[in-house]
Scaffold this motif. Structure first.
Motif, PDB file in Angstrom:
ATOM      1  N   LEU A  75       2.586  -0.554   8.473  1.00 39.44           N
ATOM      2  CA  LEU A  75       2.890  -1.838   7.830  1.00 39.44           C
ATOM      3  C   LEU A  75       3.771  -2.680   8.741  1.00 39.44           C
ATOM      4  O   LEU A  75       3.537  -3.880   8.918  1.00 39.44           O
ATOM      5  CB  LEU A  75       3.583  -1.622   6.485  1.00 39.44           C
ATOM      6  N   VAL A  76       4.773  -2.059   9.342  1.00 40.62           N
ATOM      7  CA  VAL A  76       5.665  -2.778  10.256  1.00 40.62           C
ATOM      8  C   VAL A  76       4.877  -3.301  11.460  1.00 40.62           C
ATOM      9  O   VAL A  76       5.088  -4.428  11.910  1.00 40.62           O
ATOM     10  CB  VAL A  76       6.849  -1.891  10.702  1.00 40.62           C
ATOM     11  N   ALA A  77       3.943  -2.500  11.979  1.00 40.46           N
ATOM     12  CA  ALA A  77       3.113  -2.935  13.115  1.00 40.46           C
ATOM     13  C   ALA A  77       2.283  -4.163  12.726  1.00 40.46           C
ATOM     14  O   ALA A  77       2.153  -5.111  13.516  1.00 40.46           O
ATOM     15  CB  ALA A  77       2.213  -1.799  13.580  1.00 40.46           C
ATOM     16  N   LEU A  78       1.746  -4.173  11.518  1.00 41.28           N
ATOM     17  CA  LEU A  78       0.990  -5.337  11.033  1.00 41.28           C
ATOM     18  C   LEU A  78       1.907  -6.550  10.917  1.00 41.28           C
ATOM     19  O   LEU A  78       1.548  -7.657  11.336  1.00 41.28           O
ATOM     20  CB  LEU A  78       0.334  -5.030   9.688  1.00 41.28           C
ATOM     21  N   GLU A  79       3.098  -6.341  10.369  1.00 46.00           N
ATOM     22  CA  GLU A  79       4.070  -7.441  10.266  1.00 46.00           C
ATOM     23  C   GLU A  79       4.418  -7.991  11.645  1.00 46.00           C
ATOM     24  O   GLU A  79       4.463  -9.213  11.840  1.00 46.00           O
ATOM     25  CB  GLU A  79       5.345  -6.962   9.570  1.00 46.00           C
ATOM     26  N   MET A  80       4.665  -7.105  12.594  1.00 45.40           N
ATOM     27  CA  MET A  80       5.000  -7.544  13.950  1.00 45.40           C
ATOM     28  C   MET A  80       3.862  -8.356  14.553  1.00 45.40           C
ATOM     29  O   MET A  80       4.091  -9.356  15.228  1.00 45.40           O
ATOM     30  CB  MET A  80       5.334  -6.345  14.845  1.00 45.40           C
ATOM     31  N   SER A  81       2.635  -7.918  14.322  1.00 50.81           N
ATOM     32  CA  SER A  81       1.472  -8.652  14.826  1.00 50.81           C
ATOM     33  C   SER A  81       1.447 -10.076  14.286  1.00 50.81           C
ATOM     34  O   SER A  81       1.235 -11.031  15.036  1.00 50.81           O
ATOM     35  CB  SER A  81       0.175  -7.947  14.424  1.00 50.81           C
ATOM     36  N   LEU A  82       1.659 -10.219  12.997  1.00 51.80           N
ATOM     37  CA  LEU A  82       1.635 -11.546  12.379  1.00 51.80           C
ATOM     38  C   LEU A  82       2.790 -12.420  12.863  1.00 51.80           C
ATOM     39  O   LEU A  82       2.611 -13.606  13.144  1.00 51.80           O
ATOM     40  CB  LEU A  82       1.658 -11.422  10.854  1.00 51.80           C
ATOM     41  N   ILE A  83       3.966 -11.837  12.963  1.00 54.74           N
ATOM     42  CA  ILE A  83       5.134 -12.590  13.425  1.00 54.74           C
ATOM     43  C   ILE A  83       4.912 -13.114  14.841  1.00 54.74           C
ATOM     44  O   ILE A  83       5.144 -14.288  15.133  1.00 54.74           O
ATOM     45  CB  ILE A  83       6.411 -11.714  13.348  1.00 54.74           C
ATOM     46  N   VAL A  84       4.425 -12.259  15.721  1.00 55.25           N
ATOM     47  CA  VAL A  84       4.183 -12.650  17.112  1.00 55.25           C
ATOM     48  C   VAL A  84       3.035 -13.657  17.202  1.00 55.25           C
ATOM     49  O   VAL A  84       3.087 -14.601  17.993  1.00 55.25           O
ATOM     50  CB  VAL A  84       3.937 -11.394  17.991  1.00 55.25           C
ATOM     51  N   PHE A  85       2.008 -13.479  16.390  1.00 57.10           N
ATOM     52  CA  PHE A  85       0.877 -14.413  16.375  1.00 57.10           C
ATOM     53  C   PHE A  85       1.363 -15.831  16.063  1.00 57.10           C
ATOM     54  O   PHE A  85       1.035 -16.786  16.760  1.00 57.10           O
ATOM     55  CB  PHE A  85      -0.168 -13.961  15.353  1.00 57.10           C
ATOM     56  N   PHE A  86       2.170 -15.960  15.009  1.00 59.18           N
ATOM     57  CA  PHE A  86       2.663 -17.285  14.623  1.00 59.18           C
ATOM     58  C   PHE A  86       3.708 -17.815  15.607  1.00 59.18           C
ATOM     59  O   PHE A  86       3.819 -19.020  15.803  1.00 59.18           O
ATOM     60  CB  PHE A  86       3.189 -17.283  13.186  1.00 59.18           C
ATOM     61  N   PHE A  87       4.478 -16.925  16.217  1.00 66.37           N
ATOM     62  CA  PHE A  87       5.389 -17.340  17.283  1.00 66.37           C
ATOM     63  C   PHE A  87       4.593 -18.040  18.384  1.00 66.37           C
ATOM     64  O   PHE A  87       4.964 -19.114  18.843  1.00 66.37           O
ATOM     65  CB  PHE A  87       6.134 -16.123  17.864  1.00 66.37           C
ATOM     66  N   GLY A  88       3.500 -17.418  18.810  1.00 65.15           N
ATOM     67  CA  GLY A  88       2.670 -17.999  19.871  1.00 65.15           C
ATOM     68  C   GLY A  88       2.083 -19.337  19.485  1.00 65.15           C
ATOM     69  O   GLY A  88       2.031 -20.264  20.306  1.00 65.15           O
ATOM     70  N   ALA A  89       1.645 -19.447  18.243  1.00 61.37           N
ATOM     71  CA  ALA A  89       1.073 -20.721  17.783  1.00 61.37           C
ATOM     72  C   ALA A  89       2.117 -21.833  17.847  1.00 61.37           C
ATOM     73  O   ALA A  89       1.829 -22.938  18.317  1.00 61.37           O
ATOM     74  CB  ALA A  89       0.528 -20.565  16.365  1.00 61.37           C
ATOM     75  N   LEU A  90       3.319 -21.548  17.400  1.00 59.99           N
ATOM     76  CA  LEU A  90       4.389 -22.549  17.448  1.00 59.99           C
ATOM     77  C   LEU A  90       4.790 -22.868  18.883  1.00 59.99           C
ATOM     78  O   LEU A  90       4.955 -24.029  19.251  1.00 59.99           O
ATOM     79  CB  LEU A  90       5.617 -22.063  16.669  1.00 59.99           C
ATOM     80  N   TYR A  91       4.928 -21.843  19.701  1.00 60.22           N
ATOM     81  CA  TYR A  91       5.367 -22.034  21.087  1.00 60.22           C
ATOM     82  C   TYR A  91       4.379 -22.903  21.856  1.00 60.22           C
ATOM     83  O   TYR A  91       4.766 -23.814  22.568  1.00 60.22           O
ATOM     84  CB  TYR A  91       5.537 -20.674  21.773  1.00 60.22           C
ATOM     85  N   ARG A  92       3.099 -22.623  21.717  1.00 62.25           N
ATOM     86  CA  ARG A  92       2.093 -23.382  22.467  1.00 62.25           C
ATOM     87  C   ARG A  92       1.922 -24.806  21.951  1.00 62.25           C
ATOM     88  O   ARG A  92       1.379 -25.646  22.648  1.00 62.25           O
ATOM     89  CB  ARG A  92       0.758 -22.633  22.476  1.00 62.25           C
TER      90      ARG A  92
END
Length: 164
Positions: A75-92
């Motif tokens: 579950l934590v791995a899934l959460e980390m995936s989503l957090i990083v995914f949205f981080f990238g969207a905002l950063y770019r």
């Protein structure tokens, strides 16, 4: 997936393994510097790649720590995936500081929320300070490295891989 992109993905996963060995003192032994390679990957080669590195990095970190939360680490791995995914969207989108705030707050306060209900307020309050320290170190390292590493990512090397 192109061979160059796959090779870079393997490189960032290897960096996440190294980061997973660098632990932040915590109640649970899976708080580590395994996320900054995922943050680099999501900015440099795409949000999907960053999400894969984040999940893999967390699972390796959990293995190094003895899998103290058992299957909850998935579950934590899934959460980390989503957090990083949205981080990238905002950063770019040019919202670099909003991306950093999103990462730190969501990783520190939102990701451990399931444990509030499963293990109680005491566990949640005990883990949050360590996760905050780990999140701050990971984001600072990634913000220091992204501009320095990005200069090596010439468009001909990654043609078409900057998409999410």
């Amino acid at each position: 997936m192109k061979v160059k992109t796959l090779s870079l993905l393997a490189l960032f996963i290897a960096l996440a393994v190294v980061g997973a060995a660098i632990k932040v003192p915590a109640v649970v032994g899976s708080v580590a510097l395994d996320t900054f390679p995922a943050l680099l990957a999501t900015v440099l080669i795409g949000s999907g790649a960053g999400a894969i590195v984040a999940a893999g990095g967390h699972l390796i970190s959990a293995l190094f720590g003895g899998m103290p939360l058992g299957p909850m680490h998935f579950l934590v791995a899934l959460e980390m995936s989503l957090i990083v995914f949205f981080f990238g969207a905002l950063y770019r989108k040019g919202k670099k500081y909003m991306a950093a705030i999103w990462f730190v707050l969501s990783n520190t306060l939102l990701a451990p929320l399931p444990f509030l209900f499963l293990m109680g307020m005491g566990f949640y309050m005990a883990i949050v300070p360590s996760i905050l320290i780990g999140s701050l170190i990971n984001i600072v390292v990634s913000f220091l490295l992204i501009p320095r590493v990005a200069q090596f990512f010439v468009p001909s090397l990654l043609e078409g891989t900057m998409k999410s």
